[in-house]
Design a protein around this motif. Structure first.
Motif, PDB file in Angstrom:
ATOM      1  N   THR A  96       0.824  -1.200   0.000  1.00  0.00           N
ATOM      2  CA  THR A  96       0.000   0.000   0.000  1.00  0.00           C
ATOM      3  C   THR A  96       0.859   1.251   0.000  1.00  0.00           C
ATOM      4  O   THR A  96       2.030   1.226   0.341  1.00  0.00           O
ATOM      5  CB  THR A  96      -0.927   0.040   1.233  1.00  0.00           C
ATOM      6  OG1 THR A  96      -0.129  -0.002   2.426  1.00  0.00           O
ATOM      7  CG2 THR A  96      -1.898  -1.116   1.231  1.00  0.00           C
ATOM      8  N   GLU A 100      -3.675   3.091   0.917  1.00  0.00           N
ATOM      9  CA  GLU A 100      -4.433   2.596  -0.230  1.00  0.00           C
ATOM     10  C   GLU A 100      -3.586   1.612  -1.032  1.00  0.00           C
ATOM     11  O   GLU A 100      -2.362   1.708  -1.066  1.00  0.00           O
ATOM     12  CB  GLU A 100      -4.846   3.766  -1.128  1.00  0.00           C
ATOM     13  CG  GLU A 100      -5.852   4.701  -0.491  1.00  0.00           C
ATOM     14  CD  GLU A 100      -7.178   4.015  -0.180  1.00  0.00           C
ATOM     15  OE1 GLU A 100      -7.702   3.315  -1.077  1.00  0.00           O
ATOM     16  OE2 GLU A 100      -7.668   4.165   0.939  1.00  0.00           O
ATOM     17  N   LYS A 101      -4.267   0.677  -1.696  1.00  0.00           N
ATOM     18  CA  LYS A 101      -3.546  -0.295  -2.512  1.00  0.00           C
ATOM     19  C   LYS A 101      -2.781   0.398  -3.634  1.00  0.00           C
ATOM     20  O   LYS A 101      -3.280   1.337  -4.247  1.00  0.00           O
ATOM     21  CB  LYS A 101      -4.524  -1.307  -3.121  1.00  0.00           C
ATOM     22  CG  LYS A 101      -5.206  -2.205  -2.099  1.00  0.00           C
ATOM     23  CD  LYS A 101      -6.159  -3.152  -2.789  1.00  0.00           C
ATOM     24  CE  LYS A 101      -6.875  -4.040  -1.786  1.00  0.00           C
ATOM     25  NZ  LYS A 101      -7.817  -4.960  -2.436  1.00  0.00           N
ATOM     26  N   GLU A 509      -8.857   0.194  12.441  1.00  0.00           N
ATOM     27  CA  GLU A 509      -9.279   1.190  11.461  1.00  0.00           C
ATOM     28  C   GLU A 509      -8.142   2.121  11.057  1.00  0.00           C
ATOM     29  O   GLU A 509      -8.285   2.904  10.119  1.00  0.00           O
ATOM     30  CB  GLU A 509     -10.476   1.975  12.009  1.00  0.00           C
ATOM     31  CG  GLU A 509     -11.730   1.100  12.121  1.00  0.00           C
ATOM     32  CD  GLU A 509     -12.985   1.869  12.415  1.00  0.00           C
ATOM     33  OE1 GLU A 509     -12.893   2.947  13.050  1.00  0.00           O
ATOM     34  OE2 GLU A 509     -14.075   1.403  12.029  1.00  0.00           O
ATOM     35  N   ASP A 512      -4.182  -0.315   6.843  1.00  0.00           N
ATOM     36  CA  ASP A 512      -4.465  -0.025   5.440  1.00  0.00           C
ATOM     37  C   ASP A 512      -5.659  -0.816   4.915  1.00  0.00           C
ATOM     38  O   ASP A 512      -6.242  -1.658   5.596  1.00  0.00           O
ATOM     39  CB  ASP A 512      -3.212  -0.246   4.582  1.00  0.00           C
ATOM     40  CG  ASP A 512      -2.752  -1.697   4.579  1.00  0.00           C
ATOM     41  OD1 ASP A 512      -3.604  -2.614   4.638  1.00  0.00           O
ATOM     42  OD2 ASP A 512      -1.535  -1.941   4.501  1.00  0.00           O
ATOM     43  N   SER A 513      -6.007  -0.531   3.658  1.00  0.00           N
ATOM     44  CA  SER A 513      -7.205  -1.120   3.063  1.00  0.00           C
ATOM     45  C   SER A 513      -7.089  -2.620   2.857  1.00  0.00           C
ATOM     46  O   SER A 513      -8.095  -3.335   2.862  1.00  0.00           O
ATOM     47  CB  SER A 513      -7.520  -0.436   1.731  1.00  0.00           C
ATOM     48  OG  SER A 513      -6.461  -0.620   0.810  1.00  0.00           O
ATOM     49  N   CYS A 516      -8.045  -4.144   6.186  1.00  0.00           N
ATOM     50  CA  CYS A 516      -9.476  -3.980   6.440  1.00  0.00           C
ATOM     51  C   CYS A 516     -10.314  -4.872   5.534  1.00  0.00           C
ATOM     52  O   CYS A 516     -11.354  -5.402   5.952  1.00  0.00           O
ATOM     53  CB  CYS A 516      -9.863  -2.511   6.280  1.00  0.00           C
ATOM     54  SG  CYS A 516      -9.156  -1.433   7.557  1.00  0.00           S
ATOM     55  N   GLN A 517      -9.886  -5.073   4.283  1.00  0.00           N
ATOM     56  CA  GLN A 517     -10.602  -5.984   3.394  1.00  0.00           C
ATOM     57  C   GLN A 517     -10.494  -7.417   3.907  1.00  0.00           C
ATOM     58  O   GLN A 517     -11.474  -8.173   3.866  1.00  0.00           O
ATOM     59  CB  GLN A 517     -10.060  -5.887   1.973  1.00  0.00           C
ATOM     60  CG  GLN A 517     -10.794  -6.800   0.988  1.00  0.00           C
ATOM     61  CD  GLN A 517     -10.328  -6.620  -0.446  1.00  0.00           C
ATOM     62  OE1 GLN A 517      -9.449  -5.817  -0.727  1.00  0.00           O
ATOM     63  NE2 GLN A 517     -10.911  -7.361  -1.361  1.00  0.00           N
ATOM     64  N   TRP A 588     -14.776  -0.667   5.753  1.00  0.00           N
ATOM     65  CA  TRP A 588     -14.054  -0.869   4.492  1.00  0.00           C
ATOM     66  C   TRP A 588     -15.037  -0.830   3.340  1.00  0.00           C
ATOM     67  O   TRP A 588     -16.122  -1.409   3.419  1.00  0.00           O
ATOM     68  CB  TRP A 588     -13.315  -2.211   4.476  1.00  0.00           C
ATOM     69  CG  TRP A 588     -12.687  -2.504   3.147  1.00  0.00           C
ATOM     70  CD1 TRP A 588     -11.498  -2.021   2.678  1.00  0.00           C
ATOM     71  CD2 TRP A 588     -13.220  -3.323   2.101  1.00  0.00           C
ATOM     72  NE1 TRP A 588     -11.264  -2.479   1.405  1.00  0.00           N
ATOM     73  CE2 TRP A 588     -12.295  -3.278   1.029  1.00  0.00           C
ATOM     74  CE3 TRP A 588     -14.383  -4.070   1.956  1.00  0.00           C
ATOM     75  CZ2 TRP A 588     -12.510  -3.963  -0.163  1.00  0.00           C
ATOM     76  CZ3 TRP A 588     -14.603  -4.753   0.769  1.00  0.00           C
ATOM     77  CH2 TRP A 588     -13.665  -4.708  -0.273  1.00  0.00           C
ATOM     78  N   SER A 592     -10.638   3.139  -4.145  1.00  0.00           N
ATOM     79  CA  SER A 592      -9.777   4.118  -3.506  1.00  0.00           C
ATOM     80  C   SER A 592     -10.617   5.175  -2.814  1.00  0.00           C
ATOM     81  O   SER A 592     -11.671   5.567  -3.286  1.00  0.00           O
ATOM     82  CB  SER A 592      -8.878   4.784  -4.557  1.00  0.00           C
ATOM     83  OG  SER A 592      -8.237   5.917  -4.032  1.00  0.00           O
ATOM     84  N   LYS A 593     -10.131   5.660  -1.660  1.00  0.00           N
ATOM     85  CA  LYS A 593     -10.845   6.709  -0.947  1.00  0.00           C
ATOM     86  C   LYS A 593     -11.016   7.954  -1.807  1.00  0.00           C
ATOM     87  O   LYS A 593     -12.048   8.603  -1.796  1.00  0.00           O
ATOM     88  CB  LYS A 593     -10.087   7.066   0.338  1.00  0.00           C
ATOM     89  CG  LYS A 593     -10.162   5.987   1.409  1.00  0.00           C
ATOM     90  CD  LYS A 593      -9.362   6.390   2.634  1.00  0.00           C
ATOM     91  CE  LYS A 593      -9.393   5.272   3.678  1.00  0.00           C
ATOM     92  NZ  LYS A 593      -8.532   5.595   4.839  1.00  0.00           N
TER      93      LYS A 593
END
Length: 599
Positions: A96, A100-101, A509, A512-513, A516-517, A588, A592-593
């Motif tokens: 990440t 984010e990935k 929280e 990273d994503s 959370c995934q 999640w 992307s945010k």
């Protein structure tokens, strides 16, 4: 099949013998076809394709250096920014950037290289396990949700991309047959996918000659799933009907082509699964299995004892080394011990360079670590594939056909030996990663940031974290992160349980994503746990690390932020006074945010 294997083995001999010439040719091809891309023009390479000029003008980079270019592509800029060929999609990396990935651009041509690598692997493995094509593989594969960038390109994981590609879906000659129908693999519901793949594997148990998954963690989850659901699976096999929790029409249709009433098979499975011990369940239920095909290097090595338990110590075969950025190499000795796995980089896959790592003698969780060189030394000391030294550790740097130039992959490799003139490498670890259960990779900085974020939770109780460490607990399935905390609280009322549970969630929280995934959608990571230890525990930890047993210097000692060495985990667990788990999954959403904010 025999002719194809012969050609593949001859190809391996040829490219490993003339490795330096092959690498020169690969670099020339990459730079020639991409001579007019914006990135190389900005660096004033001016069409040069020789190594010396390339290394002089093109810097060693990380993802953050090209993230603005990648964002332009993601937002719809179709000009040749990084690659002369059109970007067909993004492979979302398990690494990440900013939580984010990472999005790795790829092309249609790159799919062909990945398939070629699978073909080479099949030919190598066939030397050790003949006639594999006469049986089937029971592999548990799971895709993840894909998203579209604002510019309309798909962003998805490598495995998702591979299994949605037409060559794989048509099960071409590169791919040996599987028990799982493609519809089950492509089902996004993790329960339905796992259940239907397991059901089909059991129905075809006598045809299975190899079992596996991408990572060891996923195969262990499959075995634990079988422990929890064997009774329902037996009922389906006995009656020829499928569990009503399976609702995906495509999955049902595909499974019903395989599922037939078979009371004898159901009785056999029931008898084996009803026994007190699950040791050797793989060879008991799938008696013709020859090996387990999973990645057991790096963080996945922690699962080896459980794999041995379930498989009756069948050979554990790690066949391929690759990443979202590039396909790298293969294991030429599939029957080697997991601790001795080495990969030979295929020199036609990309142009490979190596950044030497300085060895540090400081004790951290029982292993010696390497530290990167400073930026000036990086540029001067990066070496080519043929110039690496036996026993030295390097970070892999890759230049690809699809638009990465001198890109630091983040993998630390150690030179183990040679195949002809081509080095073979042990995979040591991901650089800076200290915690990993599945696809997640949490580094020390992110862990520290997450722990810092709980200060507000503790402030009303005049409490703070004095010291902490962590470890990946895989005794539970799925595995989960454990944090050992030593607290100092000045307030007289004790901290409520709910507050410490909220601390667990706050930390989750902050990750990273990918983490959370894994917690929320994939269910591949269990709830984070905080274990509160007695006052003075971390002094005891320092005493142990600095004792004559381990020999760390008290002047240089720093609390290890992750522990793997069993005596250290035992020391900490012996002083636990209470423990708390995250009460719910962290938030999640796919994508992307920054994209979600624009919708």
């Amino acid at each position: 099949m025999a002719e194809e294997n012969k050609k593949n083995l001859e190809f391996i001999e040829e490219v490993t013998t003339n490795v330096d010439e092959v690498q020169k040719r690969v670099l020339h091809e990459i730079l020639t076809r991409n001579a007019n891309v914006e990135y190389l023009q900005r660096l004033n390479l001016n069409g040069h394709t020789d190594r010396e000029t390339f290394k002089k003008f093109v810097p060693v980079i990380t993802y953050e250096d090209i993230q603005p270019d990648i964002n332009r592509i993601a937002n719809g800029d179709t000009s040749p920014i990084l690659c002369s060929q059109p970007v067909s999609e993004f492979i979302s990396s398990t690494g990440t950037s900013g939580g984010e990935k990472k999005l790795i651009p790829t092309t249609e041509e790159e799919h062909g290289r990945r398939l070629q690598l699978y073909g080479l692997v099949k030919s190598v493995v066939s030397q050790f396990f003949p006639d594999l094509e006469k049986g089937k593989g029971m592999y548990f594969f799971f895709i993840k949700s894909e998203v579209k960038t604002p510019g309309g390109l798909l962003a998805r994981t490598l495995l998702t991309s591979v299994y949605k590609s037409s060559p794989i879906r048509s099960r071409n000659s590169y791919v040996l047959p599987y028990t799982s129908p493609i519809e089950a693999i492509l089902c996004l519901d993790s329960y339905q996918s796992m259940y239907s793949q397991m059901l089909c594997g059991l129905c075809q148990n006598r045809e299975v000659v190899r079992v596996g998954s991408l990572f060891a963690s996923a195969f262990i989850r499959a075995m634990r799933f079988l422990e929890d659901h064997w009774s329902q699976l037996c009922n389906d096999i006995r009656t020829g009907t499928i569990n009503n929790k399976i609702t995906d029409p495509k999955v049902i249709e595909a499974v019903m082509k395989i599922l037939k009433p078979d009371s004898e098979l159901a009785d056999f499975i029931e008898a084996e699964c009803s026994k007190d011990s699950w040791e050797g369940i793989v060879t008991r239920l799938w008696p013709n299995t020859k090996y387990v095909d999973v990645v057991v290097t790096g963080a996945m090595s922690q699962y080896i004892p459980m794999l041995d338990y379930y498989s009756n110590s069948l050979p554990l075969v790690s066949t391929v080394y690759g990443s979202s950025e590039c396909s790298f190499g293969i294991n030429l000795n599939p029957l080697c011990k997991p601790s001795e796995v080495s990969y030979m980089l295929i020199p036609t896959m990309g142009y490979f360079e190596f950044l030497p790592m300085n060895r540090s003698n400081e004790f951290i969780d029982s292993i010696s670590i390497s530290t990167p060189l400073n930026e000036k030394d990086e540029q001067q000391l990066v070496v080519d594939l043929v110039d690496v030294k036996i026993g030295q550790e390097y970070e892999l740097v890759v230049t690809t056909y699809s638009g990465l130039y001198r890109y630091r992959v983040g993998d630390v490799l150690r030179v183990a030996g040679y195949k002809n003139n081509t080095p073979q490498f042990n995979f040591i670890r991901r650089e800076n990663v200290i915690l990993s259960i599945d696809f997640d990779k949490t580094n020390e900085f992110d862990l520290q940031k997450a722990v810092n974020n709980v200060a507000n939770n503790l402030m009303p109780f005049d409490a703070r974290v004095v010291d902490y460490t962590s470890y990946a607990d895989i005794a539970t399935i799925p595995g989960h992160y454990v944090l050992f905390w030593e607290l100092r609280a000045n307030a007289s009322p004790p901290i409520p349980h709910s507050v410490l549970e909220d601390c667990c969630l706050t930390i989750e929280e902050s990750f990273d994503s990918v983490y959370c995934q894994g917690r929320t959608s994939d269910k591949s990571i269990g709830p984070l746990e905080i274990r509160i230890v007695e006052a003075g525990t971390f002094d005891k930890l320092m005493d142990y690390c600095c004792s004559s047993l381990l020999g760390a210097s008290i002047n240089q000692y720093k609390t290890p932020r992750c522990v793997k060495f069993a005596p250290l985990v035992e020391l900490l667990n012996a002083r636990v006074v209470s423990s708390y788990f995250s009460p719910v999954c962290p938030k999640w959403v796919p994508g992307s945010k920054q994209w979600n904010n624009t919708n």
